[in-house]
Design a protein around this motif. Structure first.
Motif, PDB file in Angstrom:
ATOM      1  N   VAL A  59      63.532  29.705 112.324  1.00 25.15           N
ATOM      2  CA  VAL A  59      62.302  30.350 112.766  1.00 25.15           C
ATOM      3  C   VAL A  59      62.425  31.848 112.544  1.00 25.15           C
ATOM      4  O   VAL A  59      63.472  32.443 112.810  1.00 25.15           O
ATOM      5  N   LYS A  60      61.336  32.454 112.062  1.00 28.22           N
ATOM      6  CA  LYS A  60      61.278  33.908 111.891  1.00 28.22           C
ATOM      7  C   LYS A  60      60.110  34.415 112.728  1.00 28.22           C
ATOM      8  O   LYS A  60      59.009  33.880 112.671  1.00 28.22           O
ATOM      9  N   VAL A  61      60.372  35.462 113.528  1.00 28.21           N
ATOM     10  CA  VAL A  61      59.345  36.074 114.369  1.00 28.21           C
ATOM     11  C   VAL A  61      59.268  37.551 113.997  1.00 28.21           C
ATOM     12  O   VAL A  61      60.286  38.231 113.928  1.00 28.21           O
ATOM     13  N   ILE A  62      58.044  38.045 113.765  1.00 27.02           N
ATOM     14  CA  ILE A  62      57.806  39.456 113.496  1.00 27.02           C
ATOM     15  C   ILE A  62      56.817  39.950 114.542  1.00 27.02           C
ATOM     16  O   ILE A  62      55.796  39.305 114.776  1.00 27.02           O
ATOM     17  N   GLY A  63      57.122  41.076 115.190  1.00 27.22           N
ATOM     18  CA  GLY A  63      56.204  41.579 116.202  1.00 27.22           C
ATOM     19  C   GLY A  63      56.627  42.918 116.771  1.00 27.22           C
ATOM     20  O   GLY A  63      57.604  43.528 116.331  1.00 27.22           O
ATOM     21  N   ALA A  76      64.938  33.148 118.764  1.00 26.51           N
ATOM     22  CA  ALA A  76      64.467  34.287 117.970  1.00 26.51           C
ATOM     23  C   ALA A  76      63.836  35.345 118.869  1.00 26.51           C
ATOM     24  O   ALA A  76      64.090  36.540 118.704  1.00 26.51           O
ATOM     25  N   VAL A  77      63.018  34.928 119.832  1.00 27.05           N
ATOM     26  CA  VAL A  77      62.394  35.881 120.758  1.00 27.05           C
ATOM     27  C   VAL A  77      63.461  36.563 121.604  1.00 27.05           C
ATOM     28  O   VAL A  77      63.435  37.779 121.808  1.00 27.05           O
ATOM     29  N   ASP A  78      64.429  35.793 122.108  1.00 25.87           N
ATOM     30  CA  ASP A  78      65.518  36.382 122.899  1.00 25.87           C
ATOM     31  C   ASP A  78      66.322  37.383 122.079  1.00 25.87           C
ATOM     32  O   ASP A  78      66.676  38.458 122.571  1.00 25.87           O
ATOM     33  N   ASN A  79      66.622  37.056 120.822  1.00 22.45           N
ATOM     34  CA  ASN A  79      67.385  37.971 119.963  1.00 22.45           C
ATOM     35  C   ASN A  79      66.652  39.300 119.795  1.00 22.45           C
ATOM     36  O   ASN A  79      67.258  40.370 119.866  1.00 22.45           O
ATOM     37  N   MET A  80      65.350  39.230 119.592  1.00 24.34           N
ATOM     38  CA  MET A  80      64.575  40.443 119.364  1.00 24.34           C
ATOM     39  C   MET A  80      64.471  41.290 120.635  1.00 24.34           C
ATOM     40  O   MET A  80      64.644  42.504 120.585  1.00 24.34           O
ATOM     41  N   THR A  81      64.189  40.670 121.772  1.00 15.11           N
ATOM     42  CA  THR A  81      64.047  41.451 123.004  1.00 15.11           C
ATOM     43  C   THR A  81      65.387  42.032 123.451  1.00 15.11           C
ATOM     44  O   THR A  81      65.432  43.155 123.950  1.00 15.11           O
ATOM     45  N   LYS A  82      66.469  41.304 123.236  1.00 12.08           N
ATOM     46  CA  LYS A  82      67.785  41.829 123.612  1.00 12.08           C
ATOM     47  C   LYS A  82      68.195  43.004 122.729  1.00 12.08           C
ATOM     48  O   LYS A  82      68.724  43.999 123.204  1.00 12.08           O
ATOM     49  N   GLU A  83      67.943  42.899 121.437  1.00 15.00           N
ATOM     50  CA  GLU A  83      68.336  43.957 120.497  1.00 15.00           C
ATOM     51  C   GLU A  83      67.676  45.291 120.835  1.00 15.00           C
ATOM     52  O   GLU A  83      68.294  46.342 120.745  1.00 15.00           O
ATOM     53  N   PHE A  84      66.406  45.251 121.239  1.00 16.74           N
ATOM     54  CA  PHE A  84      65.677  46.484 121.510  1.00 16.74           C
ATOM     55  C   PHE A  84      65.480  46.735 123.005  1.00 16.74           C
ATOM     56  O   PHE A  84      64.695  47.592 123.392  1.00 16.74           O
ATOM     57  N   GLU A  85      66.205  45.969 123.836  1.00 16.83           N
ATOM     58  CA  GLU A  85      66.159  46.102 125.289  1.00 16.83           C
ATOM     59  C   GLU A  85      64.730  46.033 125.814  1.00 16.83           C
ATOM     60  O   GLU A  85      64.323  46.821 126.658  1.00 16.83           O
ATOM     61  N   GLY A  86      63.970  45.074 125.300  1.00 17.22           N
ATOM     62  CA  GLY A  86      62.581  44.905 125.700  1.00 17.22           C
ATOM     63  C   GLY A  86      62.389  43.705 126.598  1.00 17.22           C
ATOM     64  O   GLY A  86      63.326  42.981 126.931  1.00 17.22           O
ATOM     65  N   GLU A  87      61.147  43.497 126.988  1.00 14.19           N
ATOM     66  CA  GLU A  87      60.794  42.403 127.884  1.00 14.19           C
ATOM     67  C   GLU A  87      59.973  41.316 127.199  1.00 14.19           C
ATOM     68  O   GLU A  87      60.104  40.154 127.517  1.00 14.19           O
ATOM     69  N   ASN A 107      68.557  30.375 113.615  1.00 13.22           N
ATOM     70  CA  ASN A 107      68.882  29.031 113.137  1.00 13.22           C
ATOM     71  C   ASN A 107      69.290  28.220 114.352  1.00 13.22           C
ATOM     72  O   ASN A 107      70.125  28.663 115.135  1.00 13.22           O
ATOM     73  N   SER A 108      68.706  27.067 114.496  1.00 15.03           N
ATOM     74  CA  SER A 108      69.059  26.280 115.663  1.00 15.03           C
ATOM     75  C   SER A 108      68.579  24.856 115.485  1.00 15.03           C
ATOM     76  O   SER A 108      67.557  24.611 114.854  1.00 15.03           O
ATOM     77  N   GLU A 109      69.321  23.925 116.073  1.00 12.75           N
ATOM     78  CA  GLU A 109      68.886  22.536 116.086  1.00 12.75           C
ATOM     79  C   GLU A 109      67.756  22.358 117.098  1.00 12.75           C
ATOM     80  O   GLU A 109      66.909  21.513 116.952  1.00 12.75           O
ATOM     81  N   LYS A 110      67.775  23.170 118.168  1.00 10.58           N
ATOM     82  CA  LYS A 110      66.712  23.108 119.176  1.00 10.58           C
ATOM     83  C   LYS A 110      66.439  24.512 119.695  1.00 10.58           C
ATOM     84  O   LYS A 110      67.308  25.377 119.680  1.00 10.58           O
ATOM     85  N   ASP A 111      65.233  24.747 120.143  1.00  8.44           N
ATOM     86  CA  ASP A 111      64.806  26.019 120.735  1.00  8.44           C
ATOM     87  C   ASP A 111      64.988  27.219 119.807  1.00  8.44           C
ATOM     88  O   ASP A 111      65.379  28.307 120.239  1.00  8.44           O
ATOM     89  N   ALA A 112      64.702  27.071 118.529  1.00 10.85           N
ATOM     90  CA  ALA A 112      64.854  28.176 117.576  1.00 10.85           C
ATOM     91  C   ALA A 112      63.882  29.299 117.887  1.00 10.85           C
ATOM     92  O   ALA A 112      64.237  30.472 117.782  1.00 10.85           O
ATOM     93  N   LEU A 113      62.658  28.975 118.294  1.00 11.88           N
ATOM     94  CA  LEU A 113      61.681  30.009 118.634  1.00 11.88           C
ATOM     95  C   LEU A 113      62.145  30.820 119.837  1.00 11.88           C
ATOM     96  O   LEU A 113      62.097  32.044 119.824  1.00 11.88           O
ATOM     97  N   GLU A 114      62.618  30.130 120.855  1.00 17.05           N
ATOM     98  CA  GLU A 114      63.115  30.828 122.045  1.00 17.05           C
ATOM     99  C   GLU A 114      64.295  31.727 121.694  1.00 17.05           C
ATOM    100  O   GLU A 114      64.384  32.862 122.151  1.00 17.05           O
TER     101      GLU A 114
END
Length: 166
Positions: A90-94, A63-74, A54-61
């Motif tokens: 924004v919801k990102v699945i990958g 979401a991607v940061d949250n996912m890569t940080k959680e699983f220690e990915g790049e 959830n974000s007023e700006k940069d929601a996609l960025e």
């Protein structure tokens, strides 16, 4: 009067469904907020994970940061991106890809200690056949194996694979 009530119900339902649902805006082969180093040997860390931001700006960025940080990915591969109709969620699945940091030691029932790591060749049984494969990822309780002519990927429990060579 009945027509007015029906019209109000239809408008109300339209507003509720448009506010509460995600709209798919695209599929991406890869997405990252960092530079990708081609000299690294990236591996699949986790398959089909989901992040919502959830974000007023940069929601996609976010979401991607949250996912890569959680699983220690790049970075993410096979990403599907969804946006709420108001654009603020924004919801990102990958699939999360990164650098494998550890090897895994597995103790068998015969008390033999076997070390599994990325790139090891293994065999496993599928539909009655013994299949050759290569380890491309390690999780806490499973191994991700690439096999076949089309480089199919499958996640198997440690007990279901046998190391053949390095």
């Amino acid at each position: 009067m009945k027509n007015k009530n029906l019209l109000l119900c239809v408008i109300g339902l339209t507003l509720l469904t448009s506010c509460g649902s995600y709209v798919r805006i695209g599929d991406l082969t890869g997405i990252s907020n960092r530079n990708i180093d081609n000299s690294q040997n990236y591996v699949l860390l986790e398959r089909d994970v989901e992040a919502i931001a959830n974000s007023e700006k940069d929601a996609l960025e976010q979401a991607v940061d949250n996912m890569t940080k959680e699983f220690e990915g790049e970075f993410l591969r096979n990403a599907k991106i969804y946006v709420k109709s108001n654009g603020k969620k924004v919801k990102v699945i990958g699939d999360v890809w990164g650098i494998q940091k550890t090897n895994v030691n597995v103790t068998t029932s015969a008390n033999a200690n076997v070390e599994l790591k990325i790139g090891d060749k293994i065999v496993f049984k599928r539909k009655g056949d013994i299949i050759d494969g290569k380890i491309i990822g390690l999780n806490s309780d499973s191994v991700i194996v690439e096999f076949g002519k089309r480089n199919k990927k499958i996640e198997l429990k440690y007990d279901d694979v046998t190391k053949t060579e390095q």
